[in-house]
Design a protein around this motif. Structure first.
Motif, PDB file in Angstrom:
ATOM      1  N   ARG A   1       0.832  -1.200   0.000  1.00  0.00           N
ATOM      2  CA  ARG A   1       0.000   0.000   0.000  1.00  0.00           C
ATOM      3  C   ARG A   1       0.872   1.258   0.000  1.00  0.00           C
ATOM      4  O   ARG A   1       1.845   1.357   0.726  1.00  0.00           O
ATOM      5  N   GLN A   2       0.451   2.199  -0.826  1.00  0.00           N
ATOM      6  CA  GLN A   2       1.163   3.474  -0.918  1.00  0.00           C
ATOM      7  C   GLN A   2       0.928   4.296   0.349  1.00  0.00           C
ATOM      8  O   GLN A   2      -0.184   4.329   0.873  1.00  0.00           O
ATOM      9  N   LEU A   3       1.972   4.945   0.849  1.00  0.00           N
ATOM     10  CA  LEU A   3       1.811   5.825   2.004  1.00  0.00           C
ATOM     11  C   LEU A   3       0.984   7.029   1.592  1.00  0.00           C
ATOM     12  O   LEU A   3       1.091   7.520   0.472  1.00  0.00           O
ATOM     13  N   LYS A   4       0.178   7.515   2.502  1.00  0.00           N
ATOM     14  CA  LYS A   4      -0.649   8.668   2.180  1.00  0.00           C
ATOM     15  C   LYS A   4       0.122   9.959   2.456  1.00  0.00           C
ATOM     16  O   LYS A   4       0.965  10.021   3.353  1.00  0.00           O
ATOM     17  N   PRO A   5      -0.175  10.999   1.679  1.00  0.00           N
ATOM     18  CA  PRO A   5       0.466  12.291   1.917  1.00  0.00           C
ATOM     19  C   PRO A   5      -0.192  13.004   3.103  1.00  0.00           C
ATOM     20  O   PRO A   5      -1.374  12.781   3.388  1.00  0.00           O
ATOM     21  N   TYR A   6       0.568  13.841   3.779  1.00  0.00           N
ATOM     22  CA  TYR A   6       0.009  14.651   4.855  1.00  0.00           C
ATOM     23  C   TYR A   6      -0.754  15.814   4.227  1.00  0.00           C
ATOM     24  O   TYR A   6      -0.262  16.469   3.309  1.00  0.00           O
ATOM     25  N   LEU A   7      -1.966  16.066   4.745  1.00  0.00           N
ATOM     26  CA  LEU A   7      -2.830  17.118   4.222  1.00  0.00           C
ATOM     27  C   LEU A   7      -3.320  18.009   5.349  1.00  0.00           C
ATOM     28  O   LEU A   7      -3.308  17.613   6.518  1.00  0.00           O
ATOM     29  N   VAL A   8      -3.799  19.192   4.976  1.00  0.00           N
ATOM     30  CA  VAL A   8      -4.471  20.087   5.920  1.00  0.00           C
ATOM     31  C   VAL A   8      -5.712  20.672   5.270  1.00  0.00           C
ATOM     32  O   VAL A   8      -5.744  20.897   4.060  1.00  0.00           O
ATOM     33  N   GLY A   9      -6.732  20.908   6.094  1.00  0.00           N
ATOM     34  CA  GLY A   9      -7.910  21.652   5.685  1.00  0.00           C
ATOM     35  C   GLY A   9      -7.804  23.057   6.251  1.00  0.00           C
ATOM     36  O   GLY A   9      -6.765  23.447   6.792  1.00  0.00           O
ATOM     37  N   HIS A  10      -8.881  23.819   6.171  1.00  0.00           N
ATOM     38  CA  HIS A  10      -8.876  25.198   6.679  1.00  0.00           C
ATOM     39  C   HIS A  10      -8.476  25.262   8.150  1.00  0.00           C
ATOM     40  O   HIS A  10      -7.666  26.109   8.542  1.00  0.00           O
ATOM     41  N   GLN A  11      -9.053  24.373   8.974  1.00  0.00           N
ATOM     42  CA  GLN A  11      -8.777  24.431  10.414  1.00  0.00           C
ATOM     43  C   GLN A  11      -7.318  24.122  10.721  1.00  0.00           C
ATOM     44  O   GLN A  11      -6.685  24.797  11.536  1.00  0.00           O
ATOM     45  N   GLU A  12      -6.777  23.105  10.054  1.00  0.00           N
ATOM     46  CA  GLU A  12      -5.383  22.722  10.301  1.00  0.00           C
ATOM     47  C   GLU A  12      -4.418  23.776   9.760  1.00  0.00           C
ATOM     48  O   GLU A  12      -3.403  24.081  10.385  1.00  0.00           O
ATOM     49  N   PHE A  13      -4.749  24.351   8.588  1.00  0.00           N
ATOM     50  CA  PHE A  13      -3.923  25.409   7.993  1.00  0.00           C
ATOM     51  C   PHE A  13      -3.851  26.582   8.976  1.00  0.00           C
ATOM     52  O   PHE A  13      -2.773  27.109   9.269  1.00  0.00           O
ATOM     53  N   ALA A  14      -5.009  26.982   9.497  1.00  0.00           N
ATOM     54  CA  ALA A  14      -5.054  28.092  10.442  1.00  0.00           C
ATOM     55  C   ALA A  14      -4.253  27.773  11.705  1.00  0.00           C
ATOM     56  O   ALA A  14      -3.517  28.628  12.216  1.00  0.00           O
TER      57      ALA A  14
ATOM     58  N   PRO B   1      -2.005  11.582  -4.757  1.00  0.00           N
ATOM     59  CA  PRO B   1      -2.806  10.518  -5.380  1.00  0.00           C
ATOM     60  C   PRO B   1      -4.274  10.944  -5.365  1.00  0.00           C
ATOM     61  O   PRO B   1      -4.632  11.912  -4.682  1.00  0.00           O
ATOM     62  N   PRO B   2      -5.157  10.238  -6.076  1.00  0.00           N
ATOM     63  CA  PRO B   2      -6.582  10.591  -6.050  1.00  0.00           C
ATOM     64  C   PRO B   2      -7.164  10.435  -4.642  1.00  0.00           C
ATOM     65  O   PRO B   2      -6.991   9.405  -3.999  1.00  0.00           O
ATOM     66  N   ILE B   3      -7.839  11.496  -4.196  1.00  0.00           N
ATOM     67  CA  ILE B   3      -8.434  11.546  -2.862  1.00  0.00           C
ATOM     68  C   ILE B   3      -9.921  11.829  -3.037  1.00  0.00           C
ATOM     69  O   ILE B   3     -10.312  12.659  -3.862  1.00  0.00           O
ATOM     70  N   VAL B   4     -10.746  11.125  -2.264  1.00  0.00           N
ATOM     71  CA  VAL B   4     -12.192  11.290  -2.391  1.00  0.00           C
ATOM     72  C   VAL B   4     -12.839  11.552  -1.045  1.00  0.00           C
ATOM     73  O   VAL B   4     -12.327  11.166  -0.001  1.00  0.00           O
ATOM     74  N   GLY B   5     -13.978  12.218  -1.131  1.00  0.00           N
ATOM     75  CA  GLY B   5     -14.833  12.442   0.020  1.00  0.00           C
ATOM     76  C   GLY B   5     -16.185  11.812  -0.273  1.00  0.00           C
ATOM     77  O   GLY B   5     -16.355  11.079  -1.260  1.00  0.00           O
ATOM     78  N   GLN B   6     -17.158  12.118   0.546  1.00  0.00           N
ATOM     79  CA  GLN B   6     -18.457  11.478   0.410  1.00  0.00           C
ATOM     80  C   GLN B   6     -19.147  11.795  -0.915  1.00  0.00           C
ATOM     81  O   GLN B   6     -19.776  10.916  -1.504  1.00  0.00           O
ATOM     82  N   GLN B   7     -19.020  13.030  -1.417  1.00  0.00           N
ATOM     83  CA  GLN B   7     -19.696  13.355  -2.675  1.00  0.00           C
ATOM     84  C   GLN B   7     -19.137  12.537  -3.841  1.00  0.00           C
ATOM     85  O   GLN B   7     -19.890  12.052  -4.687  1.00  0.00           O
ATOM     86  N   GLU B   8     -17.832  12.370  -3.885  1.00  0.00           N
ATOM     87  CA  GLU B   8     -17.236  11.573  -4.957  1.00  0.00           C
ATOM     88  C   GLU B   8     -17.588  10.095  -4.818  1.00  0.00           C
ATOM     89  O   GLU B   8     -17.842   9.417  -5.817  1.00  0.00           O
TER      90      GLU B   8
ATOM     91  N   HIS C   1     -12.274   2.388   6.963  1.00  0.00           N
ATOM     92  CA  HIS C   1     -11.946   3.498   7.851  1.00  0.00           C
ATOM     93  C   HIS C   1     -11.315   4.621   7.033  1.00  0.00           C
ATOM     94  O   HIS C   1     -10.510   4.376   6.131  1.00  0.00           O
ATOM     95  N   ARG C   2     -11.665   5.831   7.355  1.00  0.00           N
ATOM     96  CA  ARG C   2     -11.145   7.004   6.625  1.00  0.00           C
ATOM     97  C   ARG C   2      -9.622   7.073   6.732  1.00  0.00           C
ATOM     98  O   ARG C   2      -9.024   6.630   7.713  1.00  0.00           O
ATOM     99  N   ASP C   3      -9.014   7.671   5.699  1.00  0.00           N
ATOM    100  CA  ASP C   3      -7.573   7.889   5.737  1.00  0.00           C
ATOM    101  C   ASP C   3      -7.232   9.190   6.457  1.00  0.00           C
ATOM    102  O   ASP C   3      -6.140   9.324   7.002  1.00  0.00           O
ATOM    103  N   TRP C   4      -8.144  10.167   6.413  1.00  0.00           N
ATOM    104  CA  TRP C   4      -7.958  11.450   7.095  1.00  0.00           C
ATOM    105  C   TRP C   4      -9.281  11.896   7.690  1.00  0.00           C
ATOM    106  O   TRP C   4     -10.340  11.562   7.186  1.00  0.00           O
ATOM    107  N   LEU C   5      -9.184  12.705   8.729  1.00  0.00           N
ATOM    108  CA  LEU C   5     -10.304  13.482   9.240  1.00  0.00           C
ATOM    109  C   LEU C   5      -9.763  14.896   9.339  1.00  0.00           C
ATOM    110  O   LEU C   5      -9.001  15.220  10.251  1.00  0.00           O
ATOM    111  N   LEU C   6     -10.120  15.730   8.370  1.00  0.00           N
ATOM    112  CA  LEU C   6      -9.574  17.086   8.286  1.00  0.00           C
ATOM    113  C   LEU C   6     -10.694  18.106   8.350  1.00  0.00           C
ATOM    114  O   LEU C   6     -11.668  18.007   7.598  1.00  0.00           O
ATOM    115  N   SER C   7     -10.551  19.052   9.244  1.00  0.00           N
ATOM    116  CA  SER C   7     -11.553  20.103   9.425  1.00  0.00           C
ATOM    117  C   SER C   7     -12.946  19.496   9.569  1.00  0.00           C
ATOM    118  O   SER C   7     -13.934  20.022   9.057  1.00  0.00           O
ATOM    119  N   GLY C   8     -13.013  18.346  10.214  1.00  0.00           N
ATOM    120  CA  GLY C   8     -14.280  17.685  10.483  1.00  0.00           C
ATOM    121  C   GLY C   8     -14.806  16.791   9.378  1.00  0.00           C
ATOM    122  O   GLY C   8     -15.872  16.194   9.527  1.00  0.00           O
TER     123      GLY C   8
END
Length: 189
Positions: free
Chosen positions: A2-15, A93-100, A124-131
């Motif tokens: 399995r490919q390692l996932k990249p670290y990401l931030v949403g608005h809350q984490e960026f702030a 890599p391609p990342i999806v949320g519930q709409q996708e 199980h989700r790969d990230w939980l970002l900004s909720g």
């Protein structure tokens, strides 16, 4: 493997990286300021997310230097688990949320997905970002057999055209655009 996932931030984490309120990130994005280019983010389920490498470097690119909080960055990395630090959205890599995901499976309603997630039958989700929960596309696709086996009425058939568009960055369905609200609607953030 399995490919390692990249670290990401949403608005809350960026702030949090810069010790400001999450609304400040929106102000940096605003057409009147343009301190943060919207093109630096990826859009998943109608929300912007940034690679952690870019977000942590952002403060050095502004006219008024902003110091990143190293402890917050270390906490974000620890929370996200083993991964790697990307700098640009096209490295991701391609990342999806519930709409996708709803589009991948042509689910009749968001409730179908929400129930599957709540009952523990969805991966199980790969990230939980900004909720918001996010998954690597491959995490979702790897679970298709298990989803089909546990289903009572949904076929969990995948739409290969949607998957191909997500993989090559041309997906333009629900969730692919940020819906601008407030006074900037006419300016198109």
């Amino acid at each position: 493997m399995r490919q390692l996932k990249p670290y990401l931030v949403g608005h809350q984490e960026f702030a949090a990286l810069y010790g400001v309120e999450p609304g400040m990130v929106g102000q940096w994005l605003s057409p009147s300021r343009r301190a943060l280019d919207p093109a630096t983010a990826i859009v998943v389920s109608g929300v912007r997310y940034w690679p952690l490498g870019f977000a942590a470097r952002y403060g050095t690119t502004t006219p008024r230097f902003k110091q990143v909080n190293v402890r917050v960055k270390e906490r974000l990395i620890a929370e996200q688990g083993e991964g790697w630090e990307a700098n640009l959205g096209d490295e991701l890599p391609p990342i999806v949320g519930q709409q996708e995901i709803i589009q991948i499976f042509h689910l009749p309603a968001q409730g179908n997905l929400a129930t599957t997630i709540a009952t523990g039958r969805f991966p199980h989700r790969d990230w939980l970002l900004s909720g918001s929960p996010l998954w690597l596309l491959d995490t979702v696709l790897d679970a298709v057999s298990a989803l089909r086996e546990s289903a009572r009425s949904l076929p969990w058939e995948t739409d290969e055209a949607v998957i191909a568009a997500l993989r090559n960055g041309t997906y333009d369905g629900p969730g692919s655009k940020v819906l601008t609200r407030g006074r900037h609607v006419a300016k198109g953030l």
